[in-house]
Design a protein around this motif. Structure first.
Motif, PDB file in Angstrom:
ATOM      1  N   GLU A 235     -33.126 -41.107  10.639  1.00 37.20           N
ATOM      2  CA  GLU A 235     -33.296 -40.462   9.323  1.00 37.20           C
ATOM      3  C   GLU A 235     -34.257 -39.164   9.826  1.00 37.20           C
ATOM      4  O   GLU A 235     -35.171 -39.205  10.519  1.00 37.20           O
ATOM      5  N   PRO A 237     -36.078 -35.339   9.526  1.00 35.44           N
ATOM      6  CA  PRO A 237     -37.039 -34.837   8.709  1.00 35.44           C
ATOM      7  C   PRO A 237     -36.585 -34.171   7.293  1.00 35.44           C
ATOM      8  O   PRO A 237     -37.607 -34.218   6.140  1.00 35.44           O
ATOM      9  N   ASP A 238     -35.370 -33.860   7.316  1.00 38.80           N
ATOM     10  CA  ASP A 238     -34.850 -33.420   6.131  1.00 38.80           C
ATOM     11  C   ASP A 238     -34.131 -34.527   5.003  1.00 38.80           C
ATOM     12  O   ASP A 238     -33.365 -34.327   4.182  1.00 38.80           O
ATOM     13  N   GLY A 239     -34.300 -35.704   5.451  1.00 37.21           N
ATOM     14  CA  GLY A 239     -33.812 -36.934   4.953  1.00 37.21           C
ATOM     15  C   GLY A 239     -32.504 -37.124   5.089  1.00 37.21           C
ATOM     16  O   GLY A 239     -31.658 -38.025   4.771  1.00 37.21           O
ATOM     17  N   GLU A 240     -31.562 -36.442   6.048  1.00 37.45           N
ATOM     18  CA  GLU A 240     -30.145 -36.464   6.512  1.00 37.45           C
ATOM     19  C   GLU A 240     -30.093 -37.697   7.895  1.00 37.45           C
ATOM     20  O   GLU A 240     -31.039 -37.297   8.617  1.00 37.45           O
ATOM     21  N   TRP A 272     -39.762 -34.006  16.402  1.00 32.34           N
ATOM     22  CA  TRP A 272     -38.312 -33.439  15.999  1.00 32.34           C
ATOM     23  C   TRP A 272     -38.427 -31.706  16.069  1.00 32.34           C
ATOM     24  O   TRP A 272     -39.129 -31.212  15.874  1.00 32.34           O
TER      25      TRP A 272
END
Length: 536
Positions: A235, A237-240, A272
């Motif tokens: 996962e 940092p943007d949740g993707e 990241w």
């Protein structure tokens, strides 16, 4: 014919080991076992400095001297360095190096066998040699120490000036073959190299240097198909979800497995960064690696910075102006490099071809304990004055580099008579301590402690068995009641010294007056001196 242990181990594993053959090989490979066990006699009038017993200068044939050291130092020497005659077909002033090839092999083989017995499990042996016998020497070392014990061969530049002799090619280098007693535990120091910090371009606010490495595997074996289990989503940092993808779109793999990646995520250790891939910005994970406080790297095998024979001879002339110098003397910097890699302060260093004393001198300056063996008058004409100069604080060689200011000392020994006569009987002048050390080593394979004179016949415990020696009136005089004969009262006294030991005993003595039934009941094996003492 007995088979050396190194060969036997390889044969047990089904390995085929090429070996050298020469005219006297069958006798030479068992020669070490036939060397008579001799005493080392102290000559306190020739001791140097404070007479430190940790350091020993021994005058005598090194084959006999090595055998004499076994009962006290088997398995205890951390670093062995030797510089044997090179068999260069030219006669040097101090020894005849013009040995026929087979005789050279005959000389070196049994000495290497004994040196292996003296070497510690985590120790190493370093052997200087040149092209004349270097390759033959390596085959012998493979045989005695095991081919798997080979570490490397160093090359050092012995000549630093143009050579105008008539040789077709200038011989300006020599080798040092290195073997470990047990490569699984052999220890070798690394070299400090601050230049390695350049590989860590980043710096934290508190000054720690670091570098970030892609979590995605690059280069060889970096595709998903190479390690399918290391292709999984993380996962971002943007949740993707983020997958390992090469810039050209091929499915890659992570450099770490799922469990380790999950641990990094849980600890917040993934770094990241946004990177562009095919016109689109994507999140890419990195791991952060911090620079070591003291960066090191392995030592290189080509030695160009350890001085040369010319400089070593100049140093020797300054120390020993009244004697002829050795043409083959090694520079102190070469020995310093070896001891720096293979030992630490207080470790025991051994050189059984001491020559002019360089190894002992360097070991002394570096805070190592040492044993040096040299035959003939060279022990007194070269080694002793060289070491006395070291103790007085001489400032040549490596002295300035290691901050040497002098001090310490050594004890001087020569070889005494054999411990056993031609029939295997104990010589009458052999003392209790010497025979006790020999028996302990013969029974246990372990060295005895060198220290104060013994006051008890109990030698110690090994693998659940107690050992004792009734000899030379250790309990009084030579009459039966005086201690050389095992009697019921003496047996009781011996057992009282180890009240918590209920295992077997092995007791040596001139005679036994304890009934066999009582010996059996007490789990005692009696061995009669001199007949049951192993002469070799």
């Amino acid at each position: 014919m007995a088979v050396p242990r190194a060969i036997a181990r390889l044969q047990d594993k089904g390995w085929i080991l090429p070996i050298l053959d020469w005219m006297s090989r069958s006798e030479d490979i068992v020669a070490a076992a036939k060397v008579p066990y001799r005493m080392l006699e102290a000559l306190p009038e020739l001791d140097g400095g404070d007479g430190d017993p940790a350091n020993m200068l021994i005058k005598g044939d090194n084959l006999d001297a090595l055998k004499a050291l076994l009962p006290f130092y088997a398995g205890r020497v951390k670093c062995i360095y030797i510089d044997p005659p090179y068999n260069t077909r030219s006669a040097f002033g101090h020894y005849d190096d013009n040995l026929e090839h087979a005789k050279w092999l005959s000389m070196v083989y049994p000495r290497l066998v004994l040196l292996r017995e003296l070497l510690a499990d985590d120790g190493s042996i370093w052997v200087s040699i040149d092209d004349h016998e270097g390759h033959y020497l390596k085959v012998i070392l493979d045989e005695i120490f095991g081919r798997a014990s080979y570490i490397t061969s160093f090359v050092w530049q012995k000549v630093d000036s143009p050579n105008e002799n008539q040789s077709r090619i200038t011989p300006d280098h020599e080798y040092v073959h290195v073997y470990g007693k047990d490569v699984a535990v052999s220890q070798f120091a690394r070299k400090s190299d601050l230049g390695l910090l350049n590989a860590y371009p980043g710096k934290t606010e508190d000054g720690r240097r670091y570098r970030d490495r892609l979590l995605k595997k690059n280069g060889k074996a970096s595709l998903r198909t190479d390690r399918p289990s290391m292709y999984f989503e993380i996962e971002g940092p943007d949740g993707e979800p983020v997958l390992p993808i090469h810039d050209d779109g091929r499915e890659a793999r992570w450099s770490l497995g799922r469990a380790k990646v999950e641990a990094l995520v849980a600890e917040g250790q993934l770094i990241w960064k946004l990177r562009e891939r095919q016109g689109t910005e994507v999140w890419v994970p990195y791991t952060r690696e911090y620079a070591p406080e003291n960066p090191t790297r392995p030592h290189a095998t080509i030695l160009l910075d350890v001085k040369t024979s010319r400089q070593a001879k100049a140093h020797q002339r300054s120390l020993l102006p009244d004697v002829d110098v050795f043409d083959t003397v090694k520079p102190e910097q070469l020995i310093e490099r070896i001891l720096d890699i293979a030992s630490e302060p207080h470790d025991l260093v051994l050189d059984s071809f001491l020559g002019s004393g360089t190894t002992a001198a360097v070991a002394h300056k570096m805070g190592r304990q040492w044993i040096g063996i040299e035959t003939g008058d060279h022990a007194e004409t070269h080694c002793k004055p060289r070491l006395d100069n070291v103790i007085d604080g001489e400032q040549g060689g490596i002295s300035e580099a290691v901050g040497w200011q002098g001090g310490g000392g050594y004890r001087y020994y020569c070889l005494g008579p054999p411990a056993f006569d031609a029939t295997g009987r104990i010589e009458p002048d052999i003392g209790f301590d010497a025979l006790a050390a020999h028996i302990w080593f013969a029974e246990t394979g372990q060295p005895a402690a060198r220290g104060e004179a013994a006051t008890s016949p109990v030698l110690g415990l090994h693998d659940g068995t107690a050992y004792a020696l009734l000899y030379n009136g250790i309990l009084g005089d030579r009459r039966p009641e005086g201690g050389n004969v095992l009697t019921p009262p003496i047996l009781a006294d011996l057992k009282a010294e180890l009240p918590d030991h209920d295992g077997p005993w092995v007791i040596y003595g001139e005679a036994c007056k304890v009934p066999p039934a009582r010996l059996k009941a007490g789990n005692v094996t009696f061995k009669q001196t001199p007949y049951d003492v192993k002469a070799r």
